[in-house]
Design a protein around this motif. Structure first.
Motif, PDB file in Angstrom:
ATOM      1  N   ALA A 284      29.916  24.373  28.965  1.00 17.75           N
ATOM      2  CA  ALA A 284      31.367  24.440  28.864  1.00 17.75           C
ATOM      3  C   ALA A 284      31.857  25.870  29.037  1.00 17.75           C
ATOM      4  O   ALA A 284      32.990  26.109  29.458  1.00 17.75           O
ATOM      5  N   SER A 285      31.018  26.851  28.691  1.00 19.32           N
ATOM      6  CA  SER A 285      31.294  28.260  28.940  1.00 19.32           C
ATOM      7  C   SER A 285      29.975  28.909  29.324  1.00 19.32           C
ATOM      8  O   SER A 285      28.938  28.253  29.382  1.00 19.32           O
ATOM      9  N   GLN A 286      29.999  30.203  29.573  1.00 23.57           N
ATOM     10  CA  GLN A 286      28.777  30.871  29.989  1.00 23.57           C
ATOM     11  C   GLN A 286      27.694  30.816  28.924  1.00 23.57           C
ATOM     12  O   GLN A 286      26.513  30.877  29.238  1.00 23.57           O
ATOM     13  N   ASN A 287      28.076  30.702  27.667  1.00 21.93           N
ATOM     14  CA  ASN A 287      27.093  30.810  26.594  1.00 21.93           C
ATOM     15  C   ASN A 287      27.009  29.587  25.696  1.00 21.93           C
ATOM     16  O   ASN A 287      26.240  29.598  24.733  1.00 21.93           O
ATOM     17  N   PHE A 288      27.780  28.528  25.987  1.00 19.17           N
ATOM     18  CA  PHE A 288      27.738  27.350  25.137  1.00 19.17           C
ATOM     19  C   PHE A 288      27.759  26.077  25.968  1.00 19.17           C
ATOM     20  O   PHE A 288      28.427  25.996  26.995  1.00 19.17           O
ATOM     21  N   GLY A 289      27.015  25.102  25.491  1.00 23.89           N
ATOM     22  CA  GLY A 289      26.943  23.848  26.213  1.00 23.89           C
ATOM     23  C   GLY A 289      26.649  22.681  25.302  1.00 23.89           C
ATOM     24  O   GLY A 289      26.342  22.839  24.117  1.00 23.89           O
ATOM     25  N   ILE A 290      26.756  21.499  25.868  1.00 24.29           N
ATOM     26  CA  ILE A 290      26.416  20.256  25.201  1.00 24.29           C
ATOM     27  C   ILE A 290      25.246  19.632  25.961  1.00 24.29           C
ATOM     28  O   ILE A 290      25.275  19.543  27.191  1.00 24.29           O
ATOM     29  N   ARG A 291      24.226  19.224  25.221  1.00 25.49           N
ATOM     30  CA  ARG A 291      23.038  18.637  25.846  1.00 25.49           C
ATOM     31  C   ARG A 291      22.816  17.216  25.320  1.00 25.49           C
ATOM     32  O   ARG A 291      22.899  16.964  24.120  1.00 25.49           O
ATOM     33  N   PHE A 292      22.493  16.320  26.227  1.00 23.86           N
ATOM     34  CA  PHE A 292      22.068  14.971  25.888  1.00 23.86           C
ATOM     35  C   PHE A 292      20.591  14.876  26.230  1.00 23.86           C
ATOM     36  O   PHE A 292      20.187  15.169  27.358  1.00 23.86           O
ATOM     37  N   ALA A 293      19.784  14.495  25.270  1.00 21.34           N
ATOM     38  CA  ALA A 293      18.333  14.507  25.473  1.00 21.34           C
ATOM     39  C   ALA A 293      17.711  13.191  25.038  1.00 21.34           C
ATOM     40  O   ALA A 293      18.181  12.525  24.103  1.00 21.34           O
ATOM     41  N   THR A 294      16.656  12.828  25.724  1.00 20.45           N
ATOM     42  CA  THR A 294      15.821  11.691  25.366  1.00 20.45           C
ATOM     43  C   THR A 294      14.392  12.201  25.239  1.00 20.45           C
ATOM     44  O   THR A 294      13.814  12.680  26.221  1.00 20.45           O
ATOM     45  N   ASP A 295      13.824  12.120  24.040  1.00 19.47           N
ATOM     46  CA  ASP A 295      12.478  12.627  23.772  1.00 19.47           C
ATOM     47  C   ASP A 295      11.557  11.488  23.356  1.00 19.47           C
ATOM     48  O   ASP A 295      11.996  10.495  22.750  1.00 19.47           O
ATOM     49  N   TYR A 296      10.299  11.663  23.678  1.00 21.62           N
ATOM     50  CA  TYR A 296       9.276  10.718  23.245  1.00 21.62           C
ATOM     51  C   TYR A 296       8.156  11.498  22.563  1.00 21.62           C
ATOM     52  O   TYR A 296       7.656  12.484  23.108  1.00 21.62           O
TER      53      TYR A 296
ATOM     54  N   TYR B 235       0.834  -1.190   0.000  1.00 20.95           N
ATOM     55  CA  TYR B 235       0.000   0.000   0.000  1.00 20.95           C
ATOM     56  C   TYR B 235       0.875   1.248   0.000  1.00 20.95           C
ATOM     57  O   TYR B 235       2.077   1.200   0.311  1.00 20.95           O
ATOM     58  N   GLU B 236       0.250   2.369  -0.294  1.00 18.86           N
ATOM     59  CA  GLU B 236       0.908   3.660  -0.195  1.00 18.86           C
ATOM     60  C   GLU B 236       0.665   4.229   1.200  1.00 18.86           C
ATOM     61  O   GLU B 236      -0.465   4.284   1.679  1.00 18.86           O
ATOM     62  N   LEU B 237       1.740   4.639   1.856  1.00 18.31           N
ATOM     63  CA  LEU B 237       1.654   5.183   3.205  1.00 18.31           C
ATOM     64  C   LEU B 237       2.008   6.664   3.187  1.00 18.31           C
ATOM     65  O   LEU B 237       2.580   7.175   2.222  1.00 18.31           O
ATOM     66  N   GLY B 238       1.716   7.342   4.294  1.00 15.37           N
ATOM     67  CA  GLY B 238       2.073   8.744   4.424  1.00 15.37           C
ATOM     68  C   GLY B 238       1.195   9.653   3.601  1.00 15.37           C
ATOM     69  O   GLY B 238       0.020   9.359   3.336  1.00 15.37           O
ATOM     70  N   GLY B 239       1.777  10.790   3.189  1.00 14.08           N
ATOM     71  CA  GLY B 239       1.016  11.779   2.444  1.00 14.08           C
ATOM     72  C   GLY B 239      -0.048  12.447   3.299  1.00 14.08           C
ATOM     73  O   GLY B 239      -1.060  12.926   2.786  1.00 14.08           O
ATOM     74  N   ARG B 240       0.170  12.478   4.583  1.00 12.22           N
ATOM     75  CA  ARG B 240      -0.812  13.008   5.511  1.00 12.22           C
ATOM     76  C   ARG B 240      -0.104  13.510   6.769  1.00 12.22           C
ATOM     77  O   ARG B 240       1.107  13.352   6.917  1.00 12.22           O
ATOM     78  N   GLY B 241      -0.850  14.091   7.676  1.00 10.31           N
ATOM     79  CA  GLY B 241      -0.283  14.582   8.920  1.00 10.31           C
ATOM     80  C   GLY B 241      -1.327  14.635  10.006  1.00 10.31           C
ATOM     81  O   GLY B 241      -2.485  14.245   9.804  1.00 10.31           O
ATOM     82  N   GLY B 242      -0.916  15.138  11.165  1.00  7.96           N
ATOM     83  CA  GLY B 242      -1.844  15.228  12.274  1.00  7.96           C
ATOM     84  C   GLY B 242      -1.176  15.748  13.522  1.00  7.96           C
ATOM     85  O   GLY B 242       0.015  16.119  13.526  1.00  7.96           O
ATOM     86  N   PHE B 243      -1.920  15.765  14.601  1.00  6.84           N
ATOM     87  CA  PHE B 243      -1.459  16.308  15.866  1.00  6.84           C
ATOM     88  C   PHE B 243      -0.472  15.362  16.528  1.00  6.84           C
ATOM     89  O   PHE B 243      -0.658  14.149  16.530  1.00  6.84           O
ATOM     90  N   VAL B 244       0.608  15.943  17.096  1.00 15.24           N
ATOM     91  CA  VAL B 244       1.623  15.162  17.781  1.00 15.24           C
ATOM     92  C   VAL B 244       1.830  15.724  19.179  1.00 15.24           C
ATOM     93  O   VAL B 244       1.817  16.943  19.386  1.00 15.24           O
ATOM     94  N   LEU B 245       1.998  14.844  20.153  1.00 16.46           N
ATOM     95  CA  LEU B 245       2.325  15.214  21.522  1.00 16.46           C
ATOM     96  C   LEU B 245       3.723  14.706  21.839  1.00 16.46           C
ATOM     97  O   LEU B 245       4.088  13.583  21.471  1.00 16.46           O
ATOM     98  N   GLY B 246       4.502  15.542  22.509  1.00 18.25           N
ATOM     99  CA  GLY B 246       5.864  15.141  22.818  1.00 18.25           C
ATOM    100  C   GLY B 246       6.289  15.540  24.212  1.00 18.25           C
ATOM    101  O   GLY B 246       5.776  16.500  24.793  1.00 18.25           O
ATOM    102  N   THR B 247       7.252  14.805  24.748  1.00 13.22           N
ATOM    103  CA  THR B 247       7.838  15.130  26.036  1.00 13.22           C
ATOM    104  C   THR B 247       9.297  14.696  25.992  1.00 13.22           C
ATOM    105  O   THR B 247       9.748  14.052  25.030  1.00 13.22           O
ATOM    106  N   GLY B 248      10.045  15.028  27.020  1.00  8.57           N
ATOM    107  CA  GLY B 248      11.439  14.633  27.016  1.00  8.57           C
ATOM    108  C   GLY B 248      12.174  15.144  28.232  1.00  8.57           C
ATOM    109  O   GLY B 248      11.696  16.026  28.953  1.00  8.57           O
ATOM    110  N   ILE B 249      13.358  14.572  28.470  1.00  9.12           N
ATOM    111  CA  ILE B 249      14.243  15.015  29.534  1.00  9.12           C
ATOM    112  C   ILE B 249      15.618  15.261  28.942  1.00  9.12           C
ATOM    113  O   ILE B 249      15.981  14.704  27.896  1.00  9.12           O
ATOM    114  N   SER B 250      16.396  16.114  29.601  1.00  6.29           N
ATOM    115  CA  SER B 250      17.719  16.446  29.072  1.00  6.29           C
ATOM    116  C   SER B 250      18.679  16.760  30.201  1.00  6.29           C
ATOM    117  O   SER B 250      18.278  17.067  31.329  1.00  6.29           O
ATOM    118  N   SER B 251      19.953  16.685  29.883  1.00  5.43           N
ATOM    119  CA  SER B 251      21.014  17.053  30.811  1.00  5.43           C
ATOM    120  C   SER B 251      22.007  17.906  30.046  1.00  5.43           C
ATOM    121  O   SER B 251      22.499  17.499  28.986  1.00  5.43           O
TER     122      SER B 251
END
Length: 416
Positions: free
Chosen positions: A377-389, A357-373
């Motif tokens: 490294a400086s006052q204005n720059f950092g590295i983030r590790f994130a896990t999102d659902y 079958y043909e899939l996709g070609g459409r869209g809809g509402f999405v809900l998301g959440t996540g945590i990060s750390s």
């Protein structure tokens, strides 16, 4: 195998975030240390605030992450081909020198920076020498074919190494005057690196390793000059001084990651569909009204290979999402932040033809959440590790089965 490599990388760099506290910075300035912090936690934070740690924390993860990402190079190339296959522009040939041009122009106009002319040129000469040696040694020993098949000198990206080197130079010389010099420089660097991949001249791993080499070369170049010159010709002894633990952590970040869709889906009777882990690229940002609560959003694109009834399909499943909502942050210390978010928005699936079958070609509402750390490294720059659902909309008409996506990302953040 690919997933285990990614999880190993994530675990290796996320481990230090399990504990934190605040101590004095490398110059002995107080960083609002709570009196009740344990001695062990204080030692941990003193270590992560050391000059050596801050010099290596951004560049080293980029280099190691780039090596690990070699397993996903073809996946990221499919993502590029799915959206901008005909992209070709040569502005990256000039943009790589833009931060250096601004730095030299400001210096020539008499704007006082970190170093005198002599000390700055010596620091930059060391940086250029280290960067050129590392890049060319790898290019002509690894001999990786470029994605466009033009030559065997793809790894690492010289353009990306150059622009991240010059961006770090500008950050070191003028970042203390305004964070926007640093933010602008690294934005230009990121655009250049992304353009190298969009032009089909480099793999994702080439760009990540090139960025890491550029940053590390400048850090060590300035370190060598500091050993030689000591305080001579030094106008500003340290570009980053006291950190305010409770400042508002507004940010914008560029993210690379892996999307995993666990389980099996049946959009139509007799059509068992499974997805392989695939690449995700996105940009997100948030404005914080306090140290704890902010609003923001994320734009991301994903490419997933899939199989139908156990048979791999020729077409890839591609999606684009735009979400916005609430961002939360807790300052564990002056440098370490824990974050969470709750987002909602729209996700669109491109049309994908399968053997049934043909899939996709459409869209809809999405809900998301996540945590990060996040580590600053400086006052204005950092590295983030994130896990999102994300709980995404059904990918077939008439189906009520929502798509459940888990995203593991590494992000470079500008905090302002």
């Amino acid at each position: 195998m690919k997933q285990s490599l990614f999880f190993s990388l994530l675990a290796a760099f996320a481990a230090p975030f399990c504990v934190s506290a605040q101590m004095q910075d490398s110059l002995g300035n107080e960083c609002l240390v709570p009196a009740h912090e344990s001695a062990y936690v204080r030692r941990i934070d003193r270590h992560t605030s050391s000059k050596a740690y801050r010099m290596a924390f951004v560049g080293v993860p980029l280099v190691i992450g780039g090596v690990v990402m070699q397993a996903y190079d073809s996946d990221f190339r499919r993502l590029r081909n799915g959206y901008v296959k005909s992209f070709h522009h040569d502005y990256d040939d000039y943009l790589q020198y833009a931060p250096a041009a601004l730095m030299l122009g400001m210096k020539a106009c008499g704007v006082k920076g970190r170093s005198s002319w002599g000390r700055m040129l010596a620091s930059d000469a060391f940086s250029v020498g280290l960067m050129a040696t590392a890049v060319n040694s790898l290019k002509y020993s690894c001999r990786v074919m470029r994605p466009d098949g033009s030559s065997r000198n793809s790894f690492p990206s010289g353009h990306t190494a150059t622009v991240f080197m010059t961006a770090t130079m500008l950050h070191k010389e003028y970042g203390h005057r305004s964070p926007w010099y640093s933010i602008g420089a690294y934005t230009v660097a990121t655009v250049t690196g992304v353009t190298r991949q969009l032009n089909n001249r480099h793999w994702m791993s080439d760009v990540m390793v090139g960025a890491g080499i550029g940053i590390l070369a400048t850090e060590f170049g300035y370190f060598l000059a500091d050993l030689i010159f000591k305080n001579k010709g030094l106008n500003v002894p340290e570009t980053q001084l006291v950190y305010d633990r409770y400042r508002r952590p507004s940010f914008i970040s560029f993210e690379l990651g892996l999307t995993i869709v666990p389980g099996s889906y049946m959009p139509y009777p007799g059509m068992h569909t499974e997805f392989k882990a695939g690449p995700t690229v996105g940009v997100q940002g948030a404005w914080f009204a306090s140290p704890y609560v902010g609003v923001g959003g994320r734009v991301a694109v994903t490419n997933l290979e899939m199989s139908v009834n156990g048979v791999s399909q020729d077409s890839d499943f591609e999606s684009c999402s735009v979400v916005a909502g609430l961002y939360l942050s807790y300052p564990l210390s002056a440098r370490w932040l824990l974050g969470a978010k709750a987002l909602g928005g729209f996700e669109h699936y491109k049309t994908c033809r399968t053997s049934l079958y043909e899939l996709g070609g459409r869209g809809g509402f999405v809900l998301g959440t996540g945590i990060s750390s996040t580590y600053l490294a400086s006052q204005n720059f950092g590295i983030r590790f994130a896990t999102d659902y994300d709980m995404a909309p059904p990918f077939a008409g008439g189906s009520r089965q929502r798509l459940h996506k888990l995203m593991l990302t590494l992000e470079a953040c500008a905090v302002f």
